[in-house]
Write a protein that holds these residues in place. Structure first.
Motif, PDB file in Angstrom:
ATOM      1  N   GLY A 112     -61.367  15.854  -4.073  1.00 29.29           N
ATOM      2  CA  GLY A 112     -60.318  16.645  -4.696  1.00 29.29           C
ATOM      3  C   GLY A 112     -59.395  15.803  -5.554  1.00 29.29           C
ATOM      4  N   GLU A 113     -59.024  14.618  -5.057  1.00 30.04           N
ATOM      5  CA  GLU A 113     -58.145  13.746  -5.829  1.00 30.04           C
ATOM      6  C   GLU A 113     -58.818  13.287  -7.119  1.00 30.04           C
ATOM      7  OE1 GLU A 113     -57.047  10.569  -3.264  1.00 30.04           O
ATOM      8  OE2 GLU A 113     -55.463  11.717  -2.250  1.00 30.04           O
ATOM      9  N   ALA A 114     -60.102  12.940  -7.020  1.00 24.58           N
ATOM     10  CA  ALA A 114     -60.817  12.470  -8.214  1.00 24.58           C
ATOM     11  C   ALA A 114     -60.869  13.563  -9.278  1.00 24.58           C
ATOM     12  CB  ALA A 114     -62.218  12.021  -7.833  1.00 24.58           C
ATOM     13  N   LYS A 115     -61.167  14.775  -8.859  1.00 22.38           N
ATOM     14  CA  LYS A 115     -61.244  15.882  -9.815  1.00 22.38           C
ATOM     15  C   LYS A 115     -59.876  16.213 -10.386  1.00 22.38           C
ATOM     16  CE  LYS A 115     -65.320  17.819  -7.578  1.00 22.38           C
ATOM     17  NZ  LYS A 115     -65.826  18.748  -6.534  1.00 22.38           N
ATOM     18  N   ALA A 116     -58.851  16.178  -9.550  1.00 23.80           N
ATOM     19  CA  ALA A 116     -57.505  16.502 -10.016  1.00 23.80           C
ATOM     20  C   ALA A 116     -57.022  15.487 -11.043  1.00 23.80           C
ATOM     21  CB  ALA A 116     -56.547  16.560  -8.828  1.00 23.80           C
ATOM     22  N   LEU A 117     -57.232  14.206 -10.796  1.00 27.91           N
ATOM     23  CA  LEU A 117     -56.803  13.182 -11.745  1.00 27.91           C
ATOM     24  C   LEU A 117     -57.582  13.279 -13.050  1.00 27.91           C
ATOM     25  CD1 LEU A 117     -56.405  10.178  -9.279  1.00 27.91           C
ATOM     26  CD2 LEU A 117     -54.568  11.317 -10.558  1.00 27.91           C
ATOM     27  N   ARG A 118     -58.867  13.561 -12.939  1.00 28.98           N
ATOM     28  CA  ARG A 118     -59.681  13.744 -14.146  1.00 28.98           C
ATOM     29  C   ARG A 118     -59.176  14.922 -14.965  1.00 28.98           C
ATOM     30  NH1 ARG A 118     -65.903  15.891 -13.843  1.00 28.98           N
ATOM     31  NH2 ARG A 118     -66.028  16.651 -16.003  1.00 28.98           N
ATOM     32  N   ALA A 119     -58.858  16.030 -14.274  1.00 25.14           N
ATOM     33  CA  ALA A 119     -58.366  17.222 -14.967  1.00 25.14           C
ATOM     34  C   ALA A 119     -57.038  16.937 -15.664  1.00 25.14           C
ATOM     35  CB  ALA A 119     -58.215  18.377 -13.986  1.00 25.14           C
ATOM     36  N   ALA A 120     -56.151  16.222 -14.995  1.00 22.15           N
ATOM     37  CA  ALA A 120     -54.840  15.921 -15.576  1.00 22.15           C
ATOM     38  C   ALA A 120     -54.972  15.056 -16.824  1.00 22.15           C
ATOM     39  CB  ALA A 120     -53.962  15.238 -14.535  1.00 22.15           C
ATOM     40  N   LYS A 121     -55.859  14.071 -16.786  1.00 24.01           N
ATOM     41  CA  LYS A 121     -56.056  13.201 -17.953  1.00 24.01           C
ATOM     42  C   LYS A 121     -56.591  13.991 -19.144  1.00 24.01           C
ATOM     43  CE  LYS A 121     -56.835   8.999 -15.236  1.00 24.01           C
ATOM     44  NZ  LYS A 121     -57.832   7.986 -14.792  1.00 24.01           N
ATOM     45  N   GLU A 122     -57.495  14.938 -18.879  1.00 16.23           N
ATOM     46  CA  GLU A 122     -58.039  15.746 -19.973  1.00 16.23           C
ATOM     47  C   GLU A 122     -57.002  16.729 -20.507  1.00 16.23           C
ATOM     48  OE1 GLU A 122     -61.656  17.654 -18.880  1.00 16.23           O
ATOM     49  OE2 GLU A 122     -62.687  15.806 -18.302  1.00 16.23           O
ATOM     50  N   ALA A 123     -56.136  17.215 -19.634  1.00 15.24           N
ATOM     51  CA  ALA A 123     -55.180  18.252 -20.024  1.00 15.24           C
ATOM     52  C   ALA A 123     -54.119  17.745 -20.984  1.00 15.24           C
ATOM     53  CB  ALA A 123     -54.511  18.833 -18.782  1.00 15.24           C
TER      54      ALA A 123
END
Length: 485
Positions: free
Chosen positions: A438-449
């Motif tokens: 979950g943390e990996a996906k959340a950080l990836r999403a934030a960087k793309e956003a």
């Protein structure tokens, strides 16, 4: 809620419904006689704030040429003549009393109660005043937080009637040159329009669509507005019937994409205006999937801005057209499921999800327009639509499966759709205790956003940060820092 007339498809029950055959696109004031036929666009003069005009998208060929009034056989929110008669008789009030109160003849009231005349809001109000009891149709509005006769009620009815008329290609819409500030000076002035001009609009739309699907931008939107303005001036020129239909489809697609971009850029009111214009154009062209998809976009703007029930009503109207592809039908049902979840009707949402899955198994057309191949028929799109619906409905395991498939399969150009799926996957992992994933996906999403400008993505980021704060507070701080950078 369903209506039964000539075994037509189910429709949202509204005050007054005109049945118009979309096959021949003509209406008539006489049943099946074919007399006094008039183009559908002439219905625009019938639209007012005291009635809704809605088309049942498909009548059987034997029902062509009809303009009919009817009352719903089932459902709340609509009162039939038979119900009014039963209510009157239960209060032991005569027809004469109602007729005098309504300033109408006894014969007219009798025909209303037999279902031979429409039930109008004014007549329902008369029954309420005379009998001293509430009537279902008005209490239905109050139950949804809208008092009959208020400004909000009038606005709601006006908007829905305009959308319904646009679905016929019959709306009296605000001219495009009032929506855009660009000057039309210098536009081509030759009399005839041919396929070359239409292809130019189609090519420009394709270019804009690719740019917007990846990353919305002001430069791309400005270009689209200019093309839309130019294309709208072509409609007054001479051209063949087939060229005109193709032009309407091209303008409909461009207005739809521009309207969706306006909504994603934080301008919902402007988006509704553009999407309604898009619907009117799409309804005049041959592409039934485009008409349905534009109504889907309209419904989503309504639902996401706190009017989920109205969004569902628009989708019910769209789903009545059995000429759309099975892929688009699956798409509409999936989005309807999400809207139902937002409206608090989980059971209805799950039914739409099941209908979406069923429609997706049907045979798809061998050919499809480019826009459909890039959106509805693109890999991963159905999984994303269903995944978002299942997430909203609280079906976490099924949502995780669909969203994972969507993220893996979506085209690289579907940036925002993929990001919305990834955001929810991160939340589902955190909720299930899969903290590392979950943390990996959340950080990836934030960087793309941080590279996108989108009101929907911004809302998703807020939702993800709140979920992180609940399950892993340190992650919430990291996400906030990333998004603020």
């Amino acid at each position: 809620m369903s209506c039964a007339v000539d075994q037509g498809p189910s429709q949202s029950p509204l005050w007054r419904v005109h049945f118009v055959c979309p096959i021949c696109r003509f209406c008539s004031a006489r049943n099946a006689s074919g007399v006094k036929r008039a183009p559908v666009r002439d219905l625009a003069s019938r639209i007012g704030t005291d009635e809704y005009v809605v088309t049942v998208a498909v009548l059987r060929q034997s029902g062509c040429g009809n303009l009919r009034n009817f009352t719903c056989e089932e459902g709340t929110g609509v009162t039939t003549g038979r119900e009014l008669r039963a209510l009157r008789e239960s209060q032991k009030i005569s027809l004469d009393v109602i007729a005098k109160a309504a300033n109408a003849s006894k014969g007219h009231i009798s025909r209303v109660e037999r279902g031979e005349r429409e039930v109008t809001p004014a007549l329902i109000a008369t029954y309420e005043r005379t009998l001293g009891v509430p009537v279902a149709a008005t209490s239905h509005l109050e139950a949804n937080g809208i008092a009959p006769g208020t400004v909000d009620d009038v606005r709601r009815r006006t908007l829905l009637s305009t959308i319904a008329a646009a679905s016929l290609g019959a709306a009296a819409l605000e001219p495009l040159n009032r929506l855009f500030s660009e000057s039309s000076a210098g536009l081509p002035t030759h009399d005839a329009i041919g396929i070359t001009e239409v292809e130019a609009i189609e090519n420009a739309t394709s270019l804009y669509m690719g740019m917007d699907l990846a990353r919305h931008g002001d430069v791309a939107s400005a270009m689209a507005r200019g093309v839309l303005m130019t294309g709208s001036t072509f409609l007054d020129r001479k051209m063949s019937g087939s060229t005109r239909e193709r032009l309407h489809s091209a303008l409909g697609l461009l207005a739809d994409r521009l309207g969706w971009a306006e909504y994603d850029g934080g301008a919902p009111v402007r988006a509704v205006s553009l999407l309604t214009i898009a619907l009117d154009h799409a309804s005049r062209g041959p592409d039934r999937d485009l008409r349905a998809h534009t109504m889907l976009d309209l419904s989503t703007v309504l639902a996401d801005t706190g009017r989920a029930r109205e969004g569902v009503e628009v989708l019910r109207l769209a789903l009545g057209d059995d000429r759309m592809s099975s892929a688009e039908r699956a798409n509409l049902h999936a989005v309807a499921g999400r809207h139902c979840a937002t409206a608090g009707d989980r059971a209805a949402g799950l039914r739409h999800v099941a209908q979406s899955e069923e429609a997706a198994t049907l045979h798809l057309p061998a050919q499809a327009p480019e826009w459909a191949r890039r959106i509805v028929l693109s890999q991963g799109h159905h999984d994303s639509a269903l995944g978002l619906a299942l997430y909203a409905l609280g079906e976490d395991a099924k949502a995780h499966q669909r969203l994972t498939s969507a993220v893996e399969r979506l085209d690289s150009g579907r940036t925002r759709t993929g990001l919305r799926c990834l955001t929810r996957l991160a939340i589902l992992d955190l909720r299930a205790g899969n903290t590392q994933q979950g943390e990996a996906k959340a950080l990836r999403a934030a960087k793309e956003a941080v590279t996108l400008r989108s009101t929907r993505i911004t809302a998703d980021m807020r939702m993800m940060v709140e979920a992180a704060r609940q399950y892993t507070p340190n992650l919430a701080s990291d996400l906030t820092a990333t998004l603020s950078a």
